[in-house]
Design a protein around this motif. Structure first.
Motif, PDB file in Angstrom:
ATOM      1  N   HIS A 139       0.852  -1.188   0.000  1.00 42.69           N
ATOM      2  CA  HIS A 139       0.000   0.000   0.000  1.00 42.69           C
ATOM      3  C   HIS A 139       0.888   1.238   0.000  1.00 42.69           C
ATOM      4  O   HIS A 139       1.937   1.267   0.645  1.00 42.69           O
ATOM      5  CB  HIS A 139      -0.890   0.032   1.241  1.00 42.69           C
ATOM      6  N   ARG A 140       0.415   2.289  -0.674  1.00 37.98           N
ATOM      7  CA  ARG A 140       1.132   3.557  -0.650  1.00 37.98           C
ATOM      8  C   ARG A 140       0.505   4.561   0.306  1.00 37.98           C
ATOM      9  O   ARG A 140       1.041   5.649   0.489  1.00 37.98           O
ATOM     10  CB  ARG A 140       1.250   4.119  -2.070  1.00 37.98           C
ATOM     11  N   LEU A 141      -0.620   4.183   0.904  1.00 36.39           N
ATOM     12  CA  LEU A 141      -1.189   4.919   2.023  1.00 36.39           C
ATOM     13  C   LEU A 141      -1.415   3.929   3.159  1.00 36.39           C
ATOM     14  O   LEU A 141      -1.917   2.821   2.923  1.00 36.39           O
ATOM     15  CB  LEU A 141      -2.521   5.579   1.656  1.00 36.39           C
ATOM     16  N   ARG A 189      -6.326   5.237   4.787  1.00 38.23           N
ATOM     17  CA  ARG A 189      -7.332   4.593   3.932  1.00 38.23           C
ATOM     18  C   ARG A 189      -8.691   4.542   4.610  1.00 38.23           C
ATOM     19  O   ARG A 189      -9.731   4.638   3.949  1.00 38.23           O
ATOM     20  CB  ARG A 189      -6.881   3.175   3.559  1.00 38.23           C
ATOM     21  N   GLU A 192      -4.171   4.007  -4.656  1.00 40.26           N
ATOM     22  CA  GLU A 192      -3.096   3.835  -3.680  1.00 40.26           C
ATOM     23  C   GLU A 192      -2.586   2.393  -3.653  1.00 40.26           C
ATOM     24  O   GLU A 192      -1.446   2.149  -3.259  1.00 40.26           O
ATOM     25  CB  GLU A 192      -3.542   4.286  -2.286  1.00 40.26           C
ATOM     26  N   HIS A 252       1.444   9.645 -10.783  1.00 42.63           N
ATOM     27  CA  HIS A 252       1.224   8.206 -10.612  1.00 42.63           C
ATOM     28  C   HIS A 252       1.853   7.428 -11.765  1.00 42.63           C
ATOM     29  O   HIS A 252       2.379   6.325 -11.579  1.00 42.63           O
ATOM     30  CB  HIS A 252      -0.284   7.959 -10.555  1.00 42.63           C
ATOM     31  N   LEU A 277       3.912   9.079  -3.996  1.00 46.07           N
ATOM     32  CA  LEU A 277       2.510   9.146  -3.571  1.00 46.07           C
ATOM     33  C   LEU A 277       1.676   9.864  -4.630  1.00 46.07           C
ATOM     34  O   LEU A 277       0.728  10.591  -4.308  1.00 46.07           O
ATOM     35  CB  LEU A 277       2.387   9.845  -2.217  1.00 46.07           C
ATOM     36  N   LEU A 332      -1.261   9.799  -6.814  1.00 41.61           N
ATOM     37  CA  LEU A 332      -2.503   9.043  -6.642  1.00 41.61           C
ATOM     38  C   LEU A 332      -3.473   9.457  -7.741  1.00 41.61           C
ATOM     39  O   LEU A 332      -4.078  10.533  -7.671  1.00 41.61           O
ATOM     40  CB  LEU A 332      -3.110   9.303  -5.266  1.00 41.61           C
ATOM     41  N   THR A 384      -3.897  12.691   3.580  1.00 44.16           N
ATOM     42  CA  THR A 384      -2.705  12.608   2.740  1.00 44.16           C
ATOM     43  C   THR A 384      -1.616  13.532   3.274  1.00 44.16           C
ATOM     44  O   THR A 384      -0.435  13.173   3.313  1.00 44.16           O
ATOM     45  CB  THR A 384      -3.039  12.969   1.290  1.00 44.16           C
TER      46      THR A 384
END
Length: 389
Positions: free
Chosen positions: A27-29, A34, A46, A177, A203, A205, A215
């Motif tokens: 995951h990037r978050l 989330r 994400e 992205h 990040l 998105l 964020t």
């Protein structure tokens, strides 16, 4: 072949690894962020591992990676190409592969509905690697959600020691992205990071750079030596807010980032040129005529006359961002502004038009990445080499 444990020490660019029934989902978050937004667009963006890569040191001549990607299929649109896995050996390109296997997410753009169809795990193989100790990187597809199932090699592997590179944390929209770039290392942030000699945490998105407080808190809490935020296009795309709300939202976003990084070089980047939204507000919509021809193209649906009432255009966004940074920089000398048209402007659009009206192609990504590196990492640039703050 040795089965290698997939640990955090081997995975870079992800902020969290979720244990699933079949493996690990980067995951990037993180989960807390989330949980604060139920938008399926954000959940999809994400979980697509733009900038996420496996990095290890080994003498192996063969490496295998089992993954379960999620393919997107849009009703009425041409099939999307399979995601690309790229291999780097000691920082140099050494091969690429794709998988036809995986789950499928069928999306109907007309209704907004989506159907998830399960599929099999696939394996990418890289063979013929030099029989020497080397640093290996496998960059995951930037545009396919990818569960990591198993890693194998014909020799032991170990994490790569810290190479002393600065960490660049970047947040932006679908262009950041990597939309319409051909591969994960040819997105403009990956190219710029390579040219600047820094470690990337991307990040970007797609569709979701919306000045969300969660964020900003992720940026605040993520260790970094350099930070950039590319803001504005998604706020126009979604017709999310008027000028009255946009300015304070930008201030709040930057205030939050500064809570965790009070002296870190922080670069605010405005949108690159996008002719359809320069003077016309959003929202952005699919062009039904193009979709009927089996291709994707976007169009602006707002009324230019509404700018007087505070509706946002890219021209208005740039003016506001420049003003905010100029005023804040009087007390924050490590805050900088970059007009996105210096990365991709009118002359670039004439030479390398946006194929769908919104996103650059691979050549456009290269130009943006090279321009960003030349401007940001220059000896007098905001990211010039020097002691970290």
């Amino acid at each position: 072949m040795h089965t290698i444990a997939l640990t955090t020490g081997l995975i870079r660019g992800a902020l969290e690894l979720e244990r699933t029934a079949r493996g690990l989902l980067p995951h990037r978050l993180p989960a807390r962020a989330r949980a604060q937004c139920a938008d399926p667009q954000l959940a999809l963006a994400e979980s697509q591992p733009s900038g996420v890569r496996l990095v290890f040191r080994t003498r192996a001549t063969a490496v295998e990676l089992d993954t379960l990607p999620t393919k997107r299929v849009y009703t009425g649109a041409p099939p999307r190409p399979d995601g690309v896995y790229e291999l780097l050996v000691d920082g140099r390109p050494a091969g690429s592969a794709s998988l036809a296997e995986g789950d499928t997410l069928a999306i109907d753009l007309a209704t907004g509905s989506a159907e998830h169809r399960p599929g099999p795990v696939g394996t990418v193989r890289f063979t013929g690697l030099p029989d020497t100790v080397k640093d290996v990187e496998i960059w995951l597809p930037h545009n396919e959600t990818t569960e990591l199932v198993a890693l194998r090699a014909d020799a032991p592997v170990e994490p790569v020691p810290d190479r002393g590179r600065r960490v660049w944390l970047h947040h932006g929209s679908s262009i950041s992205h990597g939309s319409d770039a051909a591969s994960p290392t040819t997105t403009w942030p990956a190219l710029a990071a390579s040219l600047g000699g820094v470690e990337l945490i991307n990040l970007g998105l797609g569709g979701s750079a919306l000045l969300d407080p969660f964020t900003a808190r992720v940026l605040r809490d993520t260790p970094a030596d350099l930070i950039s935020v590319k803001l504005g296009i998604n706020v126009v795309n979604t017709d999310l807010m008027r000028l009255r709300a946009f300015g304070p939202a930008v201030h709040g976003f930057l205030d939050t980032v500064r809570e965790g990084h009070p002296g870190t070089p922080l670069l605010v980047v405005s949108p690159v040129l996008c002719p359809m939204h320069e003077a016309t507000p959003g929202p952005t919509a699919m062009d039904p005529a193009a979709l009927g021809e089996g291709r994707l193209r976007y169009r602006a649906t707002g009324d230019p006359a509404e700018r007087a009432a505070g509706k946002l255009t890219l021209e208005a966004v740039r003016e506001e961002l420049a003003r905010i940074v100029r005023e804040r920089a009087a007390e924050d000398p490590r805050l900088h502004y970059l007009d996105g048209r210096e990365l991709y402007g009118e002359a670039d659009f004439a030479e390398l038009p946006l194929p769908d009206g919104l996103h650059p192609d691979t050549a456009g990504h290269r130009r943006i990445g090279e321009r960003f590196a030349a401007l940001a990492f220059a000896p007098d640039g905001p990211f010039a080499a020097g002691p970290a703050a």
